[in-house]
Design a protein around this motif. Structure first.
Motif, PDB file in Angstrom:
ATOM      1  N   ASP A 258     -10.498  -2.870   3.106  1.00  0.00           N
ATOM      2  CA  ASP A 258      -9.453  -2.829   1.608  1.00  0.00           C
ATOM      3  C   ASP A 258      -8.321  -2.745   1.645  1.00  0.00           C
ATOM      4  O   ASP A 258      -8.213  -3.276   0.468  1.00  0.00           O
ATOM      5  N   ARG A 259      -7.653  -3.098   2.392  1.00  0.00           N
ATOM      6  CA  ARG A 259      -6.430  -3.586   2.156  1.00  0.00           C
ATOM      7  C   ARG A 259      -6.425  -4.994   2.028  1.00  0.00           C
ATOM      8  O   ARG A 259      -5.958  -5.720   1.539  1.00  0.00           O
TER       9      ARG A 259
ATOM     10  N   THR B 256      -7.367  -5.025  -1.690  1.00  0.00           N
ATOM     11  CA  THR B 256      -6.384  -5.035  -2.533  1.00  0.00           C
ATOM     12  C   THR B 256      -5.723  -5.475  -2.654  1.00  0.00           C
ATOM     13  O   THR B 256      -4.541  -5.914  -3.768  1.00  0.00           O
TER      14      THR B 256
ATOM     15  N   GLU C  40      -6.221  -8.467  -3.534  1.00  0.00           N
ATOM     16  CA  GLU C  40      -6.869 -10.025  -4.036  1.00  0.00           C
ATOM     17  C   GLU C  40      -7.091 -10.478  -3.036  1.00  0.00           C
ATOM     18  O   GLU C  40      -7.441 -11.584  -3.961  1.00  0.00           O
TER      19      GLU C  40
END
Length: 368
Positions: A254-255, A258, A260
């Protein structure tokens, strides 16, 4: 406040609306816990049942809920008996509030026939888990040896073992609450201890306490070395990084998403470190799983690990207080544990007072 109809009837007040109004009046961690448990009650347990309004909840409803909690407490992978009572009490608190604001004539959860199936509340302070000095020594010796062996084998790649050692030492020797240094998914402000919160020079860490204020916790000499070695190994690019990063792959991905970056084919934790993407902090639930594993691997004495027993987060805190209470008295234990009310400390360690009184009183009867 919820509006009743023109004749003052409250029969149409939905449980969801009442829950939201009740929780809105509460603040801090208690309010967050209430919201979580009551939402589980209204949205999950009551789902598919006939109860939709406050007036629909009867003693029989609450008896069924008590039976459900008792079954969960009885299961091998369920909840503790004390947790079952806490869940029931939260729902009862909502209904007591409804009586107070005249939405209900009485609280159906307080009827004896409703509470009957609940596990009995017979736990004394001596029945609660405390990490004993022997248990504390066993697990710290194990994580210390484990970290050293990993460093010898893997060098700077021994992150997990070095992190676990630092975490266990902090829990074992400071009396800190688990939720003060780890992430609690239910409370956004509880996102884990950060390096900016660690002051090696003065030997303190600053935590978000139960009081909802920032509080200082003293680091013992036992904890400073493991923490410094962890910092050296991680070499965080920013002080905002968590002291105890999580290795949970979904959270790491997820990190990465986020940030990109494209997802790596290999180890997401190594990728996060390499690209200086701030990882999430370990959570309280993840640490409970870790402690279960470490308790078994360390062969901690006094635990039936085959029956699911393990060194708990709060047991570490109680163990610190117990040792301080015995060696330096109630005031030192109270100050270290940061109990606002001395009565809390006294109740937690009442078994020590009773034991000491028994020993002191022995001599009174020796000459009879």
């Amino acid at each position: 406040m919820i509006n009743s109809n023109s004749e003052g009837s409250t029969e149409e007040i939905t449980l969801v609306a009442a829950r939201k109004e009740f929780v809105a009046e509460k603040k801090g961690n208690y309010g967050s816990n209430l919201e979580y448990i009551l939402k589980k009650w209204t949205d999950d347990w009551l789902d598919g049942r006939d109860e939709e309004t406050l007036a629909d909840v009867t003693p029989l409803t609450m008896r069924h809920y008590a039976s459900y909690l008792e079954r969960r407490a009885r299961g091998d992978t369920g909840i503790a008996e004390s947790t079952a009572r806490t869940y029931y009490n939260y729902v009862s608190a909502l209904l007591s509030w409804a009586v107070k604001v005249e939405y209900l004539p009485e609280n159906p959860a307080e009827k004896e026939r409703a509470k009957g199936p609940l596990p009995s509340a017979t736990t004394s302070s001596s029945d609660q888990q405390f990490w004993t000095p022997e248990q504390r020594q066993a697990i710290t010796d194990y994580v210390d040896e484990r970290a050293r062996a990993a460093i010898d084998t893997d060098g700077t790649a021994a992150f997990e073992e070095v992190r676990d050692r630092a975490l266990v030492y902090v829990l074992a020797y400071t009396g800190v609450r688990g939720a003060e240094v780890l992430a609690d998914r239910r409370v956004d402000r509880r996102n884990g201890l950060r390096w900016s919160d660690v002051d090696f020079e003065n030997g303190i860490i600053e935590v978000f306490g139960k009081s909802q204020d920032r509080e200082e916790v003293g680091l013992t000499g036992q904890t400073i070395g493991p923490l410094q070695r962890l910092r050296t190994l991680v070499d965080p690019p920013a002080e905002s990084w968590p002291v105890f990063p999580s290795r949970h792959p979904p959270s790491l991905y997820d990190r990465i998403d986020t940030s990109e970056h494209d997802r790596p084919d290999g180890n997401p934790l190594a990728f996060v470190f390499e690209h200086e993407i701030e990882p999430p902090s370990m959570s309280t639930s993840g640490t409970r799983t870790l402690l279960k594993r470490l308790s078994k691997e360390a062969k901690v004495p006094g635990l039936d690990v085959d029956d699911g027993e393990y060194l708990t987060l709060h047991g570490a805190r109680r163990g610190v207080g117990e040792t301080l209470y015995k060696e330096h008295g109630a005031q030192r234990a109270q100050r270290t544990l940061r109990h606002a009310d001395p009565k809390t400390t006294s109740e937690m360690y009442s078994h020590i007072e009773a034991s000491e009184l028994g020993e002191d009183n022995t001599s009174v009867f020796e000459n009879e």
